[in-house]
Every structure is written in C-alpha cells, then in structure tokens.
Design a protein around this motif. Sequence first.
Motif, short mmCIF file in Angstrom:
data_model
loop_
_atom_site.label_atom_id
_atom_site.label_comp_id
_atom_site.label_asym_id
_atom_site.label_seq_id
_atom_site.Cartn_x
_atom_site.Cartn_y
_atom_site.Cartn_z
N ALA A 61 0.83 -1.21 0.00
CA ALA A 61 0.00 0.00 0.00
C ALA A 61 0.86 1.25 0.00
N LEU A 62 1.89 1.27 0.82
CA LEU A 62 2.76 2.45 0.89
C LEU A 62 3.54 2.64 -0.41
N GLN A 63 3.99 1.55 -1.01
CA GLN A 63 4.69 1.66 -2.29
C GLN A 63 3.75 2.17 -3.38
N THR A 64 2.51 1.72 -3.39
CA THR A 64 1.53 2.19 -4.37
C THR A 64 1.23 3.67 -4.17
N ILE A 65 1.09 4.08 -2.92
CA ILE A 65 0.85 5.50 -2.63
C ILE A 65 2.03 6.34 -3.12
N ALA A 66 3.25 5.87 -2.86
CA ALA A 66 4.44 6.61 -3.31
C ALA A 66 4.50 6.69 -4.82
N THR A 67 4.13 5.63 -5.49
CA THR A 67 4.14 5.64 -6.96
C THR A 67 3.09 6.60 -7.49
N LYS A 68 1.89 6.60 -6.91
CA LYS A 68 0.82 7.48 -7.38
C LYS A 68 1.08 8.95 -7.05
N THR A 69 1.86 9.23 -6.03
CA THR A 69 2.19 10.63 -5.70
C THR A 69 3.51 11.06 -6.32
N ASN A 70 4.09 10.22 -7.15
CA ASN A 70 5.37 10.50 -7.83
C ASN A 70 6.49 10.80 -6.84
N LEU A 131 -8.37 8.50 11.09
CA LEU A 131 -8.95 7.17 11.23
C LEU A 131 -7.90 6.10 11.57
N THR A 132 -6.63 6.44 11.48
CA THR A 132 -5.61 5.45 11.85
C THR A 132 -5.60 5.19 13.36
N ILE A 133 -6.34 5.98 14.12
CA ILE A 133 -6.46 5.75 15.56
C ILE A 133 -7.43 4.60 15.84
N VAL A 134 -8.44 4.45 14.99
CA VAL A 134 -9.49 3.44 15.20
C VAL A 134 -8.92 2.05 14.87
N PRO A 135 -9.03 1.09 15.78
CA PRO A 135 -8.33 -0.19 15.65
C PRO A 135 -8.55 -0.97 14.35
N VAL A 136 -9.74 -1.23 13.90
CA VAL A 136 -9.93 -2.04 12.69
C VAL A 136 -9.81 -1.19 11.44
N VAL A 137 -10.22 0.05 11.54
CA VAL A 137 -10.19 0.94 10.38
C VAL A 137 -8.75 1.25 9.96
N ASN A 138 -7.81 1.23 10.91
CA ASN A 138 -6.42 1.54 10.55
C ASN A 138 -5.82 0.49 9.62
N ILE A 139 -6.46 -0.64 9.47
CA ILE A 139 -6.02 -1.63 8.49
C ILE A 139 -6.53 -1.23 7.10
N ILE A 140 -7.69 -0.61 7.06
CA ILE A 140 -8.33 -0.25 5.79
C ILE A 140 -7.74 1.02 5.19
N VAL A 141 -7.31 1.96 6.02
CA VAL A 141 -6.86 3.27 5.56
C VAL A 141 -5.73 3.20 4.53
N PRO A 142 -4.64 2.47 4.78
CA PRO A 142 -3.58 2.43 3.75
C PRO A 142 -4.06 1.83 2.43
N GLY A 143 -4.90 0.81 2.49
CA GLY A 143 -5.42 0.22 1.27
C GLY A 143 -6.33 1.16 0.51
N TYR A 144 -7.17 1.88 1.24
CA TYR A 144 -8.06 2.85 0.58
C TYR A 144 -7.25 3.96 -0.08
N LEU A 145 -6.27 4.49 0.65
CA LEU A 145 -5.46 5.57 0.07
C LEU A 145 -4.62 5.09 -1.10
N ALA A 146 -4.27 3.82 -1.11
CA ALA A 146 -3.42 3.30 -2.18
C ALA A 146 -4.20 2.94 -3.43
N TRP A 147 -5.31 2.24 -3.26
CA TRP A 147 -5.97 1.65 -4.42
C TRP A 147 -7.30 2.29 -4.79
N SER A 148 -7.67 3.40 -4.17
CA SER A 148 -8.88 4.10 -4.59
C SER A 148 -8.52 5.11 -5.67
N ASP A 149 -9.52 5.51 -6.45
CA ASP A 149 -9.25 6.47 -7.54
C ASP A 149 -9.25 7.88 -7.08
#
Length: 149
Positions: A61-70, A131-149
Amino acid sequence: MKTKARILSRMGWLLTLAVILIAARPAFAQEDNHVPAALLGGFLFIFCIIFLVAYVYHALALQTIATKTNTENAWFAWIPILNLILMINIAKKPIWWILLFLIPVVNFVIYVILWMGIAEARKKPNWWGILTIVPVVNIIVPGYLAWSD
C-alpha cells in the motif's frame, strides 16, 4: 537405650528425606508432556504468518501511494526505518520529523499527522489520517489511500 534413640533418629531423618524427595519428584521428573510447547509453537507460527501478511499489505500500500504521488524511492516501503522516511516524503514534511518518532507519546501524534498529509497528497480528505487511531479501520486506511481512484 541410646541405640534405640539413634535408630529412631536415623529413621526420622530417612523418612524426612523420603518425603522431601517424593514431594520434589515432579520437578525432577521427565515427562513426555509436550502439549504446551506444541501449542506455543503453533501460536507463534500463526502469529508470524499474520505479521508477515500485514507487513506485505502495508508495504504494498505504501509503495503504491508513493508511486501514485510521484515520490521517488518507492521501494523504501519494504525497509523498516526507510518506510518512515518515505511517509515523511509523501506527506511533504521536514526530514527531521524522523526524530519525533523516538519520543514516546509524540510518535502517535506524528504518525496520525503523517497519514493526514499522505491523505492530502492523494487528494483525499485529511480525516482519513485521523482514522488510523481506530483499531480495525487503521487496516483499511492504507489500502483505501493506495488503491482508490
């Protein structure tokens, strides 16, 4: 009479020694009960698998975010300390913020602020970082930021 006293005294000592040895027997006995060790090994194996899957997910997820933000050096996402530097670069914060991760309570606040900056870099609302403070949601946040349009 003295011999009877000596015999009784020695028998008393022998009985005392026998009771001590019988009571201490479980501590010195070698039993073939390996169930607790097997359970511990199984739990450790499952924990390692879950940790490995979570690490790969976060790094991808972090690598995808870095690629999408150049952001350059997107491969930093796979190396433990360098991924913090990559997050700082994506959020466009000063590099000395890496020192703030060494301060015990401050590092939680900085982590949230970095994810807020990463969300802004992906043109998403910055409350996604909160939302990274919320226990289960913090798993979803990197994926959402990486693979959403």
